[in-house]
Write an enzyme that holds these catalytic residues in place. Sequence first.
Site, PDB file in Angstrom:
ATOM      1  N   HIS A   1       0.836  -1.206   0.000  1.00 45.64           N
ATOM      2  CA  HIS A   1       0.000   0.000   0.000  1.00 45.64           C
ATOM      3  C   HIS A   1       0.875   1.262   0.000  1.00 45.64           C
ATOM      4  O   HIS A   1       0.601   2.215  -0.733  1.00 45.64           O
ATOM      5  CB  HIS A   1      -0.874   0.048   1.255  1.00 45.64           C
TER       6      HIS A   1
ATOM      7  N   LYS B   1     -16.136  -8.199   6.137  1.00 46.57           N
ATOM      8  CA  LYS B   1     -15.157  -9.001   6.877  1.00 46.57           C
ATOM      9  C   LYS B   1     -15.039  -8.461   8.314  1.00 46.57           C
ATOM     10  O   LYS B   1     -15.208  -7.273   8.547  1.00 46.57           O
ATOM     11  CB  LYS B   1     -13.771  -8.891   6.218  1.00 46.57           C
TER      12      LYS B   1
ATOM     13  N   ARG C   1      -1.574  -6.359  -8.357  1.00 42.57           N
ATOM     14  CA  ARG C   1      -0.468  -7.280  -8.109  1.00 42.57           C
ATOM     15  C   ARG C   1      -0.416  -8.368  -9.172  1.00 42.57           C
ATOM     16  O   ARG C   1       0.640  -8.750  -9.649  1.00 42.57           O
ATOM     17  CB  ARG C   1      -0.627  -7.948  -6.734  1.00 42.57           C
TER      18      ARG C   1
ATOM     19  N   SER D   1      -2.624  -7.779   3.066  1.00 39.78           N
ATOM     20  CA  SER D   1      -3.018  -7.618   4.472  1.00 39.78           C
ATOM     21  C   SER D   1      -3.415  -8.955   5.076  1.00 39.78           C
ATOM     22  O   SER D   1      -3.112  -9.232   6.243  1.00 39.78           O
ATOM     23  CB  SER D   1      -4.189  -6.637   4.584  1.00 39.78           C
TER      24      SER D   1
HETATM   25  O1  PNS Z   1      -8.399  -3.176   0.250  1.00 39.43           O
HETATM   26  P1  PNS Z   1      -9.636  -3.793  -0.346  1.00 39.43           P
HETATM   27  O2  PNS Z   1     -10.386  -4.554   0.715  1.00 39.43           O
HETATM   28  O3  PNS Z   1      -9.349  -4.610  -1.542  1.00 39.43           O
HETATM   29  O4  PNS Z   1     -10.550  -2.544  -0.795  1.00 39.43           O
HETATM   30  C1  PNS Z   1     -11.822  -2.749  -1.404  1.00 39.43           C
HETATM   31  C2  PNS Z   1     -12.582  -1.417  -1.568  1.00 39.43           C
HETATM   32  C3  PNS Z   1     -12.614  -0.628  -0.283  1.00 39.43           C
HETATM   33  C4  PNS Z   1     -11.930  -0.574  -2.640  1.00 39.43           C
HETATM   34  C5  PNS Z   1     -14.006  -1.780  -2.035  1.00 39.43           C
HETATM   35  O5  PNS Z   1     -14.522  -2.796  -1.241  1.00 39.43           O
HETATM   36  C6  PNS Z   1     -14.981  -0.595  -1.964  1.00 39.43           C
HETATM   37  O6  PNS Z   1     -14.807   0.392  -2.615  1.00 39.43           O
HETATM   38  N1  PNS Z   1     -16.017  -0.725  -1.129  1.00 39.43           N
HETATM   39  C7  PNS Z   1     -16.976   0.317  -0.894  1.00 39.43           C
HETATM   40  C8  PNS Z   1     -18.351  -0.095  -1.376  1.00 39.43           C
HETATM   41  C9  PNS Z   1     -18.416   0.029  -2.860  1.00 39.43           C
HETATM   42  O7  PNS Z   1     -18.473   1.092  -3.435  1.00 39.43           O
HETATM   43  N2  PNS Z   1     -18.372  -1.121  -3.523  1.00 39.43           N
HETATM   44  C10 PNS Z   1     -18.328  -1.179  -4.927  1.00 39.43           C
HETATM   45  C11 PNS Z   1     -17.024  -0.713  -5.494  1.00 39.43           C
HETATM   46  S1  PNS Z   1     -15.582  -1.671  -5.118  1.00 39.43           S
END
Ligand code: PNS
Length: 163
Positions: free
Chosen positions: A18, A42, A91, A129
């Site tokens: 990150h 989660k 990645r 993570s």
């Molecule tokens: O680090 P991560 O867990 O891969 O991040 C995922 C994240 C936060 C980018 C994604 O879950 C998110 O944007 N969630 C917010 C809800 C949303 O808008 N979901 C649809 C788009 S991903």
Amino acid sequence: MMRTAVYPGSFDPITYGHLDIIERASKMVDKLIIGVLSNSSKTPLFSPEERVNMIRKVTENIPNTEVVSFDGLLVDFVDAVGATIVVRGLRAESDFEYESHWAQANRLIRPNQDSIFLVTRADLSFVSSSAVRELARYNGDISLYVPPYIESVIKEKLNRRDK
Ligand code: PNS
């Protein structure tokens, strides 16, 4: 015009992967807002407040960054902070598959926003993570994954939990 981007994620915990993306993305924009998702399905190791504080600590030397937690939809958060760019790290191909779907879906509902992707540094492509949490739980070495400060906070959290 000021160029503001959001780098969203769970950051449970923040890793060197990150941080690499944050350092590189911060040089491309006027302001980079690190958005910490708080309503994840989660069960997190760290609360949103803890994650925000940990990220602030390890990004304090990167001047144009800000750390904010959010819940709800990413596109709404991006609107709320006045940004138009979403940054994500890639990645492997599996990341592309997941990310491209969300980028396309988000762009459909917010044509004014766009996602950009930075390919992870090769030597950090194994870092996640979830791997950090798993390794730390069984006393594995996480020094290649997270900065020393984050390592100490993780150890403190797991020690407290075991008691
Ligand atoms: O680090 P991560 O867990 O891969 O991040 C995922 C994240 C936060 C980018 C994604 O879950 C998110 O944007 N969630 C917010 C809800 C949303 O808008 N979901 C649809 C788009 S991903």
